[in-house]
Design a protein around this motif. Structure first.
Motif: not given
Length: 208
Positions: A149-153, A30-36, A40-47
């Protein structure tokens, strides 16, 4: 874009050579909880999440030619042939090793994507003076490990139960610490000289 990254830390003298394979798995957020680092892929926000599929460490003293042959065999597997890219730590190994990887790629032995070398420097990018920069092929070791380390946490690096060498990797991660050099710069290093960090660097490259 490849969805497997193979990180390779090439051992120097008394160090092991080690390899990690990470599969990049996209998750919609969700855009409101997206990390830095969401994108965007095909209008969807992904991590990106990273699932560790394979860890490998060679015996001490294994020549780079043998490591290269094993890496080529791995990348020739059907699962990786068209979907993996290799990132290897070129710090202190000399141009001849890079030539070996380039020749293997041109011979069609390393899949569709040219291997990428990474030269690790000390400290963090924020240690550079204003307007300062390193060569484009250089990466700060502190930045590399900090990202892992950040990704793991955040739960974005997954280690399957029973994965060979997972225990060794976890020991290496616990042995990593933030140190200050004599020049006052901060860097991530193993706590003791006898501690190894080869699996940590290989995994950090695979999620970089």
């Amino acid at each position: 874009m490849p969805n497997y990254v193979i990180g390779l830390d090439l051992g120097k003298q008394r160090d092991y050579s080690a390899l990690a394979v990470a599969e990049r798995v996209q998750r919609i957020v969700a855009r409101e909880s997206a990390p830095d680092d969401a994108y965007e892929v095909d209008t969807r926000l992904v991590i990106d999440h990273y699932h560790v599929r394979h860890l490998q460490r060679w015996s001490l003293g294994t020549p780079y030619t043998s490591v290269l042959e094993d890496v080529c065999d791995l990348m020739d597997a059907a699962e990786f042939r068209r979907r993996a890219v290799l990132l290897y730590d070129a710090t202190g190994v000399g141009g001849a090793v890079g030539d070996m990887f380039t020749a293997a790629y041109r011979a069609g032995r390393m899949g569709d994507y040219r291997p990428r070398s990474v030269t690790l420097t000390g400290g963090f990018s924020r240690d550079l003076p204003a307007g300062g920069r390193h060569d484009s092929g250089a990466t700060h070791k502190g930045d590399l490990v900090s990202r892992l380390l950040a990704l793991s946490e955040r739960g974005r690096v997954k280690l399957p139960l029973g994965l060979p060498l997972a225990d060794a990797l976890e020991r290496e991660l616990r042995a990593f610490t933030l140190k200050q050099t004599t020049a006052g710069a901060l860097t991530f290093e193993a706590k003791r000289e006898s501690d190894h960090d080869d699996l940590v660097i290989a995994l950090a490259l695979s999620v970089w």
